[in-house]
Design a protein around this motif. Structure first.
Motif: not given
Length: 169
Positions: A123, A96, A127, A92, A119-120
């Protein structure tokens, strides 16, 4: 974008007054401003979304160093975390980073740049939150303080960057 539209409209009106023909005025105004691809590339290159992606990528090596030192000092390999979860986390994170790199390299798709950066960013927040959750239960104090502080700062700055970015949609 409003300035560009106003400038293009003003150029059109000026050329229309000088040339008297709408088609010729439109072609002259477009020639003055450049074609749509050049304008789009300039918008993408200077977009707040791209700047955010660059900033998030720039924090990557610092975060990797801090968390790497922290995880090694805490002997992370002894933690009771399933190998599949570790691999999933790593994949993931790599996905990213690749997503952010695609934003930085993008030349034409302004809307895709927006969606991809959003989205990144989400993410990375997730994370960082996952790493913080796993680390709090398993780490010694001094490296944990550095790594968690860095993660909390990045999460806070990323969350604060999202509302202005969303207004640029």
């Amino acid at each position: 974008m409003e300035e560009l539209a106003d400038g293009l409209a003003e150029a059109y009106e000026a050329h229309l007054a000088a040339l008297g023909e709408p088609g010729a005025a439109a072609r002259a105004a477009i020639a003055e401003f450049g074609d749509a691809e050049v304008i789009t590339a300039a918008f993408v290159r200077d977009s707040p979304w791209r700047r955010t992606a660059v900033a998030l990528l720039a924090t990557g090596p610092i975060m990797a160093l801090l968390w790497g030192l922290t995880l090694i000092s805490a002997r992370m390999w002894t933690w009771p975390i399933a190998p599949a979860l570790r691999i999933t986390y790593g994949l993931a994170l790599a996905a990213t980073v690749l997503t952010l790199l695609s934003v930085v390299r993008e030349k034409r798709a302004y809307r895709r740049t927006q969606a991809t950066t959003l989205a990144a960013a989400i993410a990375l927040i997730l994370l960082d939150a996952g790493m913080l959750t796993a680390a709090v239960a398993n780490l010694s104090p001094w490296p944990l303080a550095l790594a968690t502080s860095a993660s909390l700062i990045r999460v806070t700055l990323t969350v604060r960057a999202l509302p202005p970015l969303l207004r640029h949609r």
